[in-house]
Design an enzyme around this catalytic site. Sequence first.
Site, short mmCIF file in Angstrom:
data_model
loop_
_atom_site.label_atom_id
_atom_site.label_comp_id
_atom_site.label_asym_id
_atom_site.label_seq_id
_atom_site.Cartn_x
_atom_site.Cartn_y
_atom_site.Cartn_z
N LYS A 254 0.91 -1.39 0.13
CA LYS A 254 -0.09 -0.04 0.06
C LYS A 254 0.96 1.18 -0.02
CE LYS A 254 -3.11 0.93 3.71
NZ LYS A 254 -2.72 2.17 4.17
N SER A 255 1.80 1.28 0.92
CA SER A 255 2.67 2.66 1.10
C SER A 255 3.48 2.81 -0.22
CB SER A 255 3.98 2.27 1.78
OG SER A 255 2.97 2.30 3.15
N ARG B 101 2.83 5.77 -3.41
CA ARG B 101 4.11 6.69 -3.64
C ARG B 101 4.22 6.55 -5.21
NH1 ARG B 101 4.23 5.72 1.51
NH2 ARG B 101 5.62 6.83 2.93
N GLY C 130 -4.90 8.30 5.29
CA GLY C 130 -3.99 9.19 6.08
C GLY C 130 -2.73 9.57 4.98
N GLN D 23 4.84 9.22 7.50
CA GLN D 23 3.82 10.21 6.56
C GLN D 23 4.48 11.54 6.50
OE1 GLN D 23 0.16 9.16 7.80
NE2 GLN D 23 -0.31 7.25 6.85
N ASP E 294 1.66 -1.05 12.06
CA ASP E 294 0.59 -1.49 11.46
C ASP E 294 0.23 -3.00 11.73
OD1 ASP E 294 0.30 0.98 10.44
OD2 ASP E 294 1.06 0.34 8.20
N ARG F 106 -7.42 -3.07 9.07
CA ARG F 106 -6.62 -4.13 9.79
C ARG F 106 -7.42 -4.91 11.21
NH1 ARG F 106 -2.44 -3.55 6.73
NH2 ARG F 106 -1.73 -1.35 6.24
C1 S3P Z 1 2.69 5.04 6.10
C2 S3P Z 1 3.19 5.35 7.52
C3 S3P Z 1 2.63 4.84 8.74
C4 S3P Z 1 1.67 3.70 8.63
C5 S3P Z 1 0.65 4.00 7.59
C6 S3P Z 1 1.45 4.15 6.13
C7 S3P Z 1 3.26 5.44 5.05
O1 S3P Z 1 2.13 6.10 9.28
O2 S3P Z 1 0.84 3.36 9.70
O3 S3P Z 1 -0.12 2.80 7.29
O4 S3P Z 1 2.91 4.84 3.88
O5 S3P Z 1 4.08 6.27 5.11
P1 S3P Z 1 2.59 7.05 10.34
O6 S3P Z 1 3.40 7.97 9.39
O7 S3P Z 1 1.35 7.87 10.89
O8 S3P Z 1 3.55 6.39 11.28
#
Ligand code: S3P
Length: 428
Positions: free
Chosen positions: A23-24, A28, A95, A170, A316, A389
């Site tokens: 996902k991350s 990106r 987020g 993030q 996570d 999750r």
């Molecule tokens: C993520 C960073 C994490 C993670 C989120 C994805 C990212 O959050 O919990 O699921 O893709 O950069 P935080 O930056 O709030 O720790």
Amino acid sequence: MALLTLKTNIKKLSGELSVPGDKSISHRSVMFGSIAHGQTRVTNFLPGDDCLSTISCFRKLGVMIEENENELFINGNGFSGLKESNEILDVGNSGTTIRLLLGILAGRPFFSSLIGDHSIGKRPMTRVTAPLAKMGAVIDGRENGSFTPISIRGGKLSPIQYELPVASAQVKSALILAGLQAEGVSTIIEPAATRDHTERMIRKFGGEIQNENGVITVSGGQRLTAQSIHVPGDISSAAFFLVAGAIIPNSEIVLKNVGLNPTRTGIIEVMRQMGAKIEIISMGDDSFEPVGDIVIKTSNLKGTVIEGELIPKLIDEIPIIALLATQAEGDTLIKDAEELKVKETNRIDTVVNELKKLGASIEATDDGMIIRGKTALTGGTVSSHGDHRIGMMLSIAALLCENEVSLDEPEAISVSYPNFFSHLDSLI
Ligand code: S3P
């Protein structure tokens, strides 16, 4: 959606799976494809609701993105190719989308308005809006820019020297994306290492970024060039089957092509520490993102302590690790994890309350939880509370339950793993 009856009383799991794309990295790939020059091709993109929200926002900002079944083509024209949208940018439940997008929009000389769902409306945005405002963006939002709806008018940015108050990839990424548009060198200091996919992406797209013991430096004005990206499998999705394989009797599961970036493999470290029979059978030597296959077998587990710098490497995975700990002999203590309170739900409360309903012995603390094992799980009606999750963790917990288990709000699972139940069924 009505309550979903989950599968229970499972005596064995076996087979092979390729979990969906990370996902991350999927988020990106769309963002970097949009701010680079040329056509970026992405394969194994995660078609989860969160990543689809990212695509929709960049389309509204004027980026042409073509999708077919297995590929994504993003036609980037650099940062200046992004145009003011006449629509509100809706990030849904994501987020990562809103925080990283704010970093990009901070340097764009136009107005944008951002919203998300009910959960996003409760998540703290000051952690990004405050430093971005310091760099020169004009930001407003509910409670002085703390919560959505948020408006941003970007423009000329000054570089920033900033020590992150929380270990957050993030926030780090939002500041790096703004730093790429600032005049000069920005320095961002992390209190603990967090996932470094943004830094790896910059290098992949031909840019430069340094990280010397948590001090990250990036210069503005770099030109990024379109790339071909293959997204590795998501270790955070694999985590549900790693735990399932360890706690269901007579099991052996092979998870193929899972991303093994060392900033994400905390779950493997913890499972090994707890005695799990876990083996990595092939490591790709891709300098972009390391990848490997993982084999997990039914294991005798013991409790452990999870704390400190390990937390960002498995943040996570804490919901599913809590379930794992219910099946380990002795106590497991999870500390230094206050950040769980500001995830898609307050994950200290949702994990503890929902697992208790199934018969677990688990207690919330100020910064984590204590789990006492080993306990038999019974059954009942539980809820994801709209958190993907939590929904997947409870579906794996149900496999061990003796009585019926019903899950409320199961649809949340499509945020990160749309085919979760068909993958689970293929192992039964
Ligand atoms: C993520 C960073 C994490 C993670 C989120 C994805 C990212 O959050 O919990 O699921 O893709 O950069 P935080 O930056 O709030 O720790």
